[in-house]
Design an enzyme around this catalytic site. Structure first.
Site, mmCIF file in Angstrom:
data_model
loop_
_atom_site.group_PDB
_atom_site.id
_atom_site.type_symbol
_atom_site.label_atom_id
_atom_site.label_comp_id
_atom_site.label_asym_id
_atom_site.label_seq_id
_atom_site.Cartn_x
_atom_site.Cartn_y
_atom_site.Cartn_z
ATOM 1 N N TYR A 137 32.257 -1.560 16.093
ATOM 2 C CA TYR A 137 33.061 -1.073 14.977
ATOM 3 C C TYR A 137 32.360 0.059 14.234
ATOM 4 C CZ TYR A 137 35.064 -1.005 10.272
ATOM 5 O OH TYR A 137 35.598 -0.599 9.077
ATOM 6 N N LYS A 141 33.328 4.137 14.095
ATOM 7 C CA LYS A 141 33.530 4.860 12.837
ATOM 8 C C LYS A 141 32.606 6.079 12.765
ATOM 9 C CE LYS A 141 36.641 2.589 10.312
ATOM 10 N NZ LYS A 141 37.831 3.214 9.717
ATOM 11 N N VAL A 180 35.471 -11.654 1.538
ATOM 12 C CA VAL A 180 34.908 -12.892 1.004
ATOM 13 C C VAL A 180 35.330 -13.154 -0.441
ATOM 14 C CG1 VAL A 180 32.754 -11.793 0.258
ATOM 15 C CG2 VAL A 180 32.754 -14.220 0.853
#
Length: 306
Positions: A137, A141, A180
């Site tokens: 990931y 990016k 979270v």
């Protein structure tokens, strides 16, 4: 606005509309929710991996600036399926750059500050640190950022990348696997214990989604190309976050500890001095205030338009 029906994208869409801009959204609605978008905003239901549909939508909208937030966002999915992650986050971005070039649009790319630097770097971390991502990931990016820089050199464009810290706020799924703050608030409301992996001393830089939207606005109001960290510069441990959520809930939360997850970065926070100097932006929402907003939103039933 790609990904404009998503968590962050819908807030960015709202910010531009509130500032008087005409906004259009492109979203494949795989994660985005059309109810998050104001009914006055035009929505193109298309994926950035579909180059023809993407190009057609961009040619129809003829934007001056494209905020690019459509992405595959799950680090664990990228580890399990790196080619699929790259198809969205690298090839999809190149598709967008080509579509933008055809209409002369500037691209503001939502990159990652949490996953691009890796471990073993000074904290808070500046943009001068060499990226060393530890998952596909973050690698994708960073690769997409390099395409933006290439287009700036090759075609004289002024594209820019915003490396986002851990973004939280209303409209982030409180029952999902990521995010979270929302997860802890949701568990607190249900009377459940928050789950902590490891000892809870690992830190993150939590930046409120409204401040992130303001950063995109600030970047859009300049023609300056660049790469900017978008964060608070402050580390918050998981255990400290639980205390803040407990304050919003009005009671003490007792975490449930589980084994640490392998490969997790132990410390992360972003130095945002460059964006303050270049764009005059800084995060303004305290963690306590932002967490209260998330808690109230979930308590109200998690409406699409909070």
């Amino acid at each position: 606005m790609t990904g404009g029906a998503g968590f962050i994208g819908s807030h960015v869409t709202d910010a531009f509309a509130a500032d008087g801009d005409e906004v259009a959204v492109l979203d494949d609605l795989s994660r985005g929710r059309p109810g998050r978008v104001d009914p006055s905003v035009t929505v193109f239901n298309a994926a950035i991996t579909d180059a023809d549909a993407l190009t057609e939508a961009v040619e129809q909208a003829k934007p001056q600036v494209i905020c690019h937030l459509a992405a595959q966002i799950d680090v664990r999915v990228s580890v399990d399926a790196p080619a699929a992650d790259a198809a969205v986050n690298v090839v999809g971005t190149v598709n967008l750059l080509e579509a933008a070039r055809a209409v002369g649009a500037r691209v503001l790319f939502a990159s990652t500050g949490g996953a691009i630097y890796g471990g073993g770097v000074p904290v808070p971390t500046s943009e001068d640190e060499r990226p060393a991502p530890e998952a596909p990931y973050g690698t994708a990016k960073y690769c997409a950022e390099q395409y933006l820089a290439l287009y700036n050199r090759l075609h004289g464009t002024t594209h820019a990348a915003l490396r986002l810290a851990n973004v939280y706020g209303p409209r982030q799924d409180p029952t999902g696997e990521a995010g979270v703050v929302g997860i802890f608030c949701g568990r607190a409301l249900r009377g459940e214990r928050p789950t902590v992996y490891g000892d809870g001393q690992q830190t993150r830089d939590y930046v409120y989604v409204g401040d992130v939207a303001a950063a995109f606005l600030a970047a859009a109001r300049t023609e300056t190309p660049g790469v900017w960290n978008i964060g608070t510069g402050r580390e918050t441990s998981v255990l400290d976050l639980i205390d803040v959520v407990g304050q919003a809930a009005g009671r003490t939360l007792e975490p449930e500890f589980r084994p640490a997850r392998p490969g997790e970065v132990l410390r992360s926070a972003l130095d945002s001095a460059r964006v303050r100097a270049d764009l005059g932006w800084s995060a303004r929402t305290t963690l306590a205030d932002g967490v209260r907003e998330v808690y109230r939103w979930i308590e109200a039933g998690s409406p699409d338009r909070a």
